[in-house]
Write a protein that holds these residues in place. Structure first.
Motif, short mmCIF file in Angstrom:
data_model
loop_
_atom_site.label_atom_id
_atom_site.label_comp_id
_atom_site.label_asym_id
_atom_site.label_seq_id
_atom_site.Cartn_x
_atom_site.Cartn_y
_atom_site.Cartn_z
N LEU A 153 -11.06 5.48 -7.72
CA LEU A 153 -10.39 4.14 -8.25
C LEU A 153 -9.08 4.96 -9.11
O LEU A 153 -7.95 4.17 -9.61
N LEU A 154 -9.13 5.89 -9.91
CA LEU A 154 -8.14 6.91 -9.78
C LEU A 154 -6.92 8.15 -9.15
O LEU A 154 -7.96 8.65 -8.06
N PRO A 155 -5.75 7.76 -9.48
CA PRO A 155 -4.63 8.73 -8.84
C PRO A 155 -5.11 10.37 -8.63
O PRO A 155 -5.45 9.91 -10.32
N PRO A 156 -4.95 11.25 -8.36
CA PRO A 156 -5.63 12.57 -8.76
C PRO A 156 -4.88 12.76 -9.54
O PRO A 156 -2.85 12.42 -9.99
N PRO A 157 -4.99 13.76 -10.83
CA PRO A 157 -3.84 14.10 -11.80
C PRO A 157 -2.78 14.87 -11.30
O PRO A 157 -2.67 15.39 -10.19
N ALA A 158 -1.77 15.61 -12.26
CA ALA A 158 -0.33 16.75 -11.31
C ALA A 158 -2.07 17.84 -12.26
O ALA A 158 -2.09 17.71 -13.44
N ILE A 159 -1.29 19.08 -11.30
CA ILE A 159 -1.89 20.21 -11.39
C ILE A 159 -0.96 21.08 -11.85
O ILE A 159 0.02 20.94 -11.84
N GLY A 160 -1.38 21.46 -13.88
CA GLY A 160 -0.51 22.42 -14.11
C GLY A 160 -0.53 23.76 -14.23
O GLY A 160 -1.37 24.08 -13.12
N PRO A 161 -0.38 24.92 -14.82
CA PRO A 161 -0.48 26.23 -15.13
C PRO A 161 -1.67 25.71 -15.13
O PRO A 161 -2.68 25.77 -15.09
N ARG A 162 -2.32 27.46 -14.38
CA ARG A 162 -4.34 27.78 -14.69
C ARG A 162 -4.60 26.47 -13.90
O ARG A 162 -5.89 26.56 -14.19
N ARG A 163 -4.41 25.83 -12.80
CA ARG A 163 -4.47 24.96 -12.58
C ARG A 163 -5.52 23.66 -13.19
O ARG A 163 -6.50 22.90 -12.63
N TYR A 182 -10.88 -4.57 -4.75
CA TYR A 182 -10.01 -5.46 -6.39
C TYR A 182 -8.82 -4.41 -5.72
O TYR A 182 -7.75 -4.08 -5.80
N LEU A 183 -9.16 -3.03 -6.68
CA LEU A 183 -7.77 -1.92 -6.39
C LEU A 183 -7.68 -1.23 -5.07
O LEU A 183 -6.04 -0.64 -4.56
N SER A 184 -8.16 -1.08 -4.29
CA SER A 184 -7.61 -0.96 -2.68
C SER A 184 -6.71 -2.70 -2.52
O SER A 184 -5.81 -1.83 -1.76
N GLN A 185 -6.49 -3.26 -3.24
CA GLN A 185 -5.80 -4.67 -2.63
C GLN A 185 -4.09 -4.51 -2.90
O GLN A 185 -3.11 -5.25 -3.03
N LEU A 186 -4.46 -3.47 -4.44
CA LEU A 186 -2.93 -3.51 -4.76
C LEU A 186 -2.28 -2.81 -4.09
O LEU A 186 -2.56 -2.13 -3.87
N PRO A 187 -0.64 -3.09 -4.84
CA PRO A 187 -0.06 -2.29 -3.92
C PRO A 187 0.05 -0.49 -4.92
O PRO A 187 -0.07 -0.41 -6.03
N PRO A 188 0.19 0.50 -4.20
CA PRO A 188 -0.10 1.01 -4.14
C PRO A 188 1.56 2.24 -4.86
O PRO A 188 2.81 1.32 -5.44
N ASN A 189 1.48 2.70 -5.95
CA ASN A 189 2.55 3.25 -6.98
C ASN A 189 3.07 2.08 -7.83
O ASN A 189 3.62 2.02 -8.22
N LEU A 190 1.43 1.04 -7.92
CA LEU A 190 1.78 0.05 -9.65
C LEU A 190 1.90 1.51 -10.55
O LEU A 190 1.56 2.13 -10.74
N SER A 191 3.39 0.71 -11.57
CA SER A 191 3.34 1.23 -12.41
C SER A 191 2.43 0.50 -13.71
O SER A 191 1.84 0.20 -13.54
#
Length: 247
Positions: free
Chosen positions: A35-45, A76-85
């Motif tokens: 339901l949530l996209p993965p986070p950006a991985i920063g220093p120290r993972r 519902y969320l799976s039917q939304l276009p990818p990369n919605l702002s």
């Protein structure tokens, strides 16, 4: 905090959960369900989250308020276009919120601070009050909140706008939306329903039920049309203000 005007994810999972009003366990559960996209991985993972994650959690909250199950929310969320702002997700949330009944809740000052990601000042509370996102009570540490408006109000706290300007803008929105609602109601009553339909629907409770049924089908369609029309009009105004880069 996320710097206004950027998309850089800067929230830890703890900060994201606090801003969204959920637990860290809930955030991780939603992530495992996709339901949530993965986070950006920063220093120290360490994972970092941004405005898109916060908007998705707000949309999920509205879908739950509408009574949707987790499986239905996934569909519902799976039917939304990818990369919605973030803005696109906010529009979806506004449309979903229009279906839900008004259900005021109470929140403490501490809970509001967690949702905002910082300690709120009295000026911040005044701004949220001006937007009808909350209402003070006799207890200075407790507030009646409108869950539909609170997420928007907290986002507006980061925009450098004077309180009086917020009040004026709010009045403009109310004036024109009420005017549109009156005109659309008149059109609905006179042209869509009409004397012939009124006669065919019977009398008493049957006629009232028929009117409610038709208006229930029309309301989300009208709200969606208004949102789309306003979005297009706003883009035209922005283009006129500072050029074609408005997109």
């Amino acid at each position: 905090m996320t710097t206004p005007g950027t998309e850089e994810p800067t929230l830890t999972v703890d900060e994201l959960a606090a801003r969204a009003g959920v637990t860290v366990r809930t955030v991780r559960f939603y992530s495992t369900r996709g339901l949530l996209p993965p986070p950006a991985i920063g220093p120290r993972r360490v994972g970092h989250y941004g405005a898109e994650h916060l908007s998705r959690l707000a949309l999920i909250e509205q879908l739950q308020r509408h009574g949707m199950t987790l499986s239905a929310i996934e569909r519902y969320l799976s039917q939304l276009p990818p990369n919605l702002s973030e803005n696109d997700l906010a529009i979806h949330r506004a449309l979903v919120a229009s279906w839900s009944p008004d259900a005021p809740e109470e929140a403490t000052r501490e809970q509001l601070d967690r949702r905002a990601g910082r300690e709120l000042t009295e000026e911040d509370i005044d701004r949220l009050d001006a937007l009808d996102a909350l209402e003070r009570t006799d207890d200075p540490d407790r507030f009646r909140i409108d869950p539909k408006v609170l997420h928007l109000g907290l986002r507006l706290l980061e925009v450098p706008i004077e309180l009086e300007t917020i009040r004026t803008a709010h009045a403009v929105v109310l004036e024109h939306t009420r005017s549109a609602a009156r005109e659309l109601s008149r059109l609905f009553r006179d042209e869509v329903w009409g004397p012939e339909r009124d006669h065919e629907s019977g009398s008493g409770p049957e006629r009232m039920q028929a009117k409610k049924s038709l208006s229930a089908h029309m309301q989300p369609l009208v709200v969606e049309a208004l949102v789309i029309a306003f979005q297009r009009s706003m883009k035209q105004e922005l283009r006129a203000w500072y050029g074609q880069d408005a997109d």
